[in-house]
Write an enzyme that holds these catalytic residues in place. Structure first.
Site, PDB file in Angstrom:
ATOM      1  N   ASP A  46      26.791  23.318  -9.434  1.00 25.33           N
ATOM      2  CA  ASP A  46      27.096  24.666  -9.768  1.00 25.33           C
ATOM      3  C   ASP A  46      27.204  24.788 -11.180  1.00 25.33           C
ATOM      4  OD1 ASP A  46      27.900  27.204  -9.015  1.00 25.33           O
ATOM      5  OD2 ASP A  46      30.155  26.541  -9.175  1.00 25.33           O
TER       6      ASP A  46
ATOM      7  N   GLY B 121      43.506  31.181  -8.370  1.00 24.96           N
ATOM      8  CA  GLY B 121      44.834  31.007  -9.358  1.00 24.96           C
ATOM      9  C   GLY B 121      44.266  31.235 -10.620  1.00 24.96           C
TER      10      GLY B 121
ATOM     11  N   VAL C  87      44.233  29.681 -15.161  1.00 24.39           N
ATOM     12  CA  VAL C  87      44.349  28.775 -16.053  1.00 24.39           C
ATOM     13  C   VAL C  87      45.205  29.282 -17.159  1.00 24.39           C
ATOM     14  CG1 VAL C  87      42.933  27.075 -17.428  1.00 24.39           C
ATOM     15  CG2 VAL C  87      41.925  27.937 -15.138  1.00 24.39           C
TER      16      VAL C  87
ATOM     17  N   LYS D 136      45.516  24.307 -14.569  1.00 26.28           N
ATOM     18  CA  LYS D 136      44.990  25.362 -13.444  1.00 26.28           C
ATOM     19  C   LYS D 136      46.009  25.378 -12.286  1.00 26.28           C
ATOM     20  CE  LYS D 136      40.317  25.708 -11.171  1.00 26.28           C
ATOM     21  NZ  LYS D 136      39.180  24.878 -11.056  1.00 26.28           N
TER      22      LYS D 136
ATOM     23  N   LEU E   8      44.148  31.821 -19.771  1.00 21.39           N
ATOM     24  CA  LEU E   8      42.917  31.573 -20.485  1.00 21.39           C
ATOM     25  C   LEU E   8      41.699  32.125 -19.540  1.00 21.39           C
ATOM     26  CD1 LEU E   8      42.893  27.715 -21.258  1.00 21.39           C
ATOM     27  CD2 LEU E   8      43.114  29.784 -22.937  1.00 21.39           C
ATOM     28  N   GLY E   9      42.196  32.286 -18.474  1.00 18.97           N
ATOM     29  CA  GLY E   9      40.962  32.858 -17.409  1.00 18.97           C
ATOM     30  C   GLY E   9      41.849  32.970 -16.104  1.00 18.97           C
TER      31      GLY E   9
ATOM     32  N   GLY F  83      40.582  32.853 -11.775  1.00 15.73           N
ATOM     33  CA  GLY F  83      39.623  32.753 -10.579  1.00 15.73           C
ATOM     34  C   GLY F  83      40.281  33.291  -9.107  1.00 15.73           C
ATOM     35  N   LYS F  84      39.488  33.146  -8.098  1.00 11.37           N
ATOM     36  CA  LYS F  84      39.887  33.778  -7.099  1.00 11.37           C
ATOM     37  C   LYS F  84      41.286  32.883  -6.658  1.00 11.37           C
ATOM     38  CE  LYS F  84      37.422  34.344  -2.430  1.00 11.37           C
ATOM     39  NZ  LYS F  84      35.995  33.771  -1.778  1.00 11.37           N
TER      40      LYS F  84
HETATM   41  C1  83H Z   1      39.563  28.194 -23.476  1.00 10.65           C
HETATM   42  C2  83H Z   1      39.174  29.259 -22.485  1.00 10.65           C
HETATM   43  C3  83H Z   1      39.025  30.449 -22.753  1.00 10.65           C
HETATM   44  C4  83H Z   1      38.875  28.726 -20.131  1.00 10.65           C
HETATM   45  C5  83H Z   1      39.501  26.937 -21.686  1.00 10.65           C
HETATM   46  C6  83H Z   1      39.179  28.272 -21.364  1.00 10.65           C
HETATM   47  C7  83H Z   1      39.582  25.900 -20.949  1.00 10.65           C
HETATM   48  C8  83H Z   1      39.589  25.632 -19.311  1.00 10.65           C
HETATM   49  C9  83H Z   1      39.252  26.787 -18.351  1.00 10.65           C
HETATM   50  C10 83H Z   1      39.748  24.616 -19.127  1.00 10.65           C
HETATM   51  O1  83H Z   1      39.385  33.067 -26.703  1.00 10.65           O
HETATM   52  C11 83H Z   1      39.563  32.068 -26.100  1.00 10.65           C
HETATM   53  N1  83H Z   1      39.136  32.006 -24.640  1.00 10.65           N
HETATM   54  C12 83H Z   1      39.082  33.445 -23.692  1.00 10.65           C
HETATM   55  C13 83H Z   1      40.321  33.697 -23.285  1.00 10.65           C
HETATM   56  C14 83H Z   1      39.692  30.682 -26.378  1.00 10.65           C
HETATM   57  C15 83H Z   1      38.532  30.013 -27.415  1.00 10.65           C
HETATM   58  C16 83H Z   1      41.159  30.528 -26.897  1.00 10.65           C
HETATM   59  C17 83H Z   1      39.553  29.911 -25.264  1.00 10.65           C
HETATM   60  C18 83H Z   1      39.745  28.638 -24.863  1.00 10.65           C
HETATM   61  C19 83H Z   1      39.277  30.977 -24.181  1.00 10.65           C
HETATM   62  N2  83H Z   1      39.595  26.987 -22.942  1.00 10.65           N
HETATM   63  C20 83H Z   1      39.561  28.301 -18.750  1.00 10.65           C
HETATM   64  C21 83H Z   1      39.891  23.856 -17.599  1.00 10.65           C
HETATM   65  N3  83H Z   1      40.032  23.864 -20.290  1.00 10.65           N
HETATM   66  N4  83H Z   1      39.994  24.688 -21.332  1.00 10.65           N
END
Ligand code: 83H
Length: 289
Positions: A149, A38, A40, A55, A32-33, A35-36
């Site tokens: 932050d 690690g 998620v 994470k 999903l994302g 960072g520096k």
């Molecule tokens: C998401 C996230 C990203 C970001 C979470 C994130 C989430 C995090 C942190 C935590 O297209 C999407 N993206 C972008 C890749 C969708 C809508 C599926 C999405 C849901 C996205 N949830 C990481 C700690 N909990 N949830």
């Protein structure tokens, strides 16, 4: 035998670090994302099918950057907080190489994405988010937690469109004034960029910055260089462009928050009672387009 949630009764995983959780308990989905420290991933607990965000932090990185104490603080703070607008940390576990945080999954993703895609938000949506943030911060401040932050990257949206504050990496538990430098300059209060003692009022400042960014799509003190942003923040070089059109009440709220003297900033209680909020915010905190 450890108690585990039944499949027909989905429950979040255990609250604290216990030996019962390991990577084997989860089916890992897409990243999903990152960072520096690690990445998620979305993941599902095998037995309960409960969807979470994992994470994954690498111990090597944590040692290299000596953030062990910060991480421990982040985990303790986030575990202790229970508020509808604060992302839950359900628990954690580790193996030889990694530390894994079991976090609430936010279906809507990052508010940052929405802001980039939509450029600026309607006043009702912005007011709903500012009210949610003020309520979450009032709860944090009651517990002596200063977030420090808050920025769009740290704000997530759940499946109902409710705002969730995530990432307590820079938060501190404090009752006295603090002195530390951190974060990207754009969201930092003058007392923080000048490395002076600061308190809860830094979060109130940030609400002013966010309110501006929600309505105009760029943060108020944005500049070409860090040096120029620094100057603009310390001089409170605040302008309201003529487009997009923003109501006088919204500008009034922003001007009452982006005040140099921290003790003169509008209190969280006063933000919640501000005419712009009362008129525009949905008290349920839920925003659907
Ligand atoms: C998401 C996230 C990203 C970001 C979470 C994130 C989430 C995090 C942190 C935590 O297209 C999407 N993206 C972008 C890749 C969708 C809508 C599926 C999405 C849901 C996205 N949830 C990481 C700690 N909990 N949830």
């Amino acid at each position: 035998m450890a108690t585990r949630p039944e499949p027909q009764d989905p429950q979040p995983p255990a609250k604290t670090s216990t030996p019962q959780w390991s990577l084997d308990n989860f089916e890992i989905g897409k990243p999903l994302g990152r960072g520096k420290f690690g990445r998620v991933y979305v993941a599902r607990e095998v037995k309960s099918k409960y969807v979470v965000a994992l994470k994954v932090l690498h111990k090597k990185q944590i040692n290299k950057y000596r953030i062990h104490h910060q991480l421990k603080r982040e985990m303790e703070i986030q575990t202790s907080l229970r508020h509808p607008n604060i992302l839950r940390l359900y628990g954690w576990f580790h193996d030889d190489e990694r530390i894994v945080l079991i976090l609430e999954y936010a279906h809507g993703g990052e508010l940052y994405g929405l802001l980039r895609e939509k450029s600026h938000l309607p006043e009702k949506q912005a007011a709903t988010y500012i009210l949610s943030l003020a309520q979450a911060l009032a709860y944090c401040h009651e517990k002596h937690v200063i977030h420090r932050d808050i920025k769009p990257e740290n704000l997530l949206l759940d499946h109902e469109g409710r705002l969730k504050i995530a990432d307590f990496g820079w938060s501190v538990q404090s009752s006295s004034k603090r002195r530390t430098m951190c974060g990207t300059l754009d969201y930092l209060a003058p007392e923080m960029v000048e490395n002076r003692a600061h308190d809860y009022a830094v979060d109130n400042w940030t609400l002013g910055v966010l309110c501006y960014e929600f309505l105009y799509s760029t943060p108020p003190f944005e500049a070409e260089s860090q040096r120029d942003t620094f100057k603009r923040i310390t001089n409170i070089d605040l302008n309201f462009p003529s487009t997009p059109q923003v109501s006088a009440e919204a500008k009034h709220l922003i001007s009452q928050l982006l005040v140099k003297e921290s003790s003169k900033r509008l209190s969280l209680q006063k933000i919640m009672e501000h005419p712009w909020i009362v008129k525009n915010a949905d008290p349920s905190g839920i925003w659907n387009n």
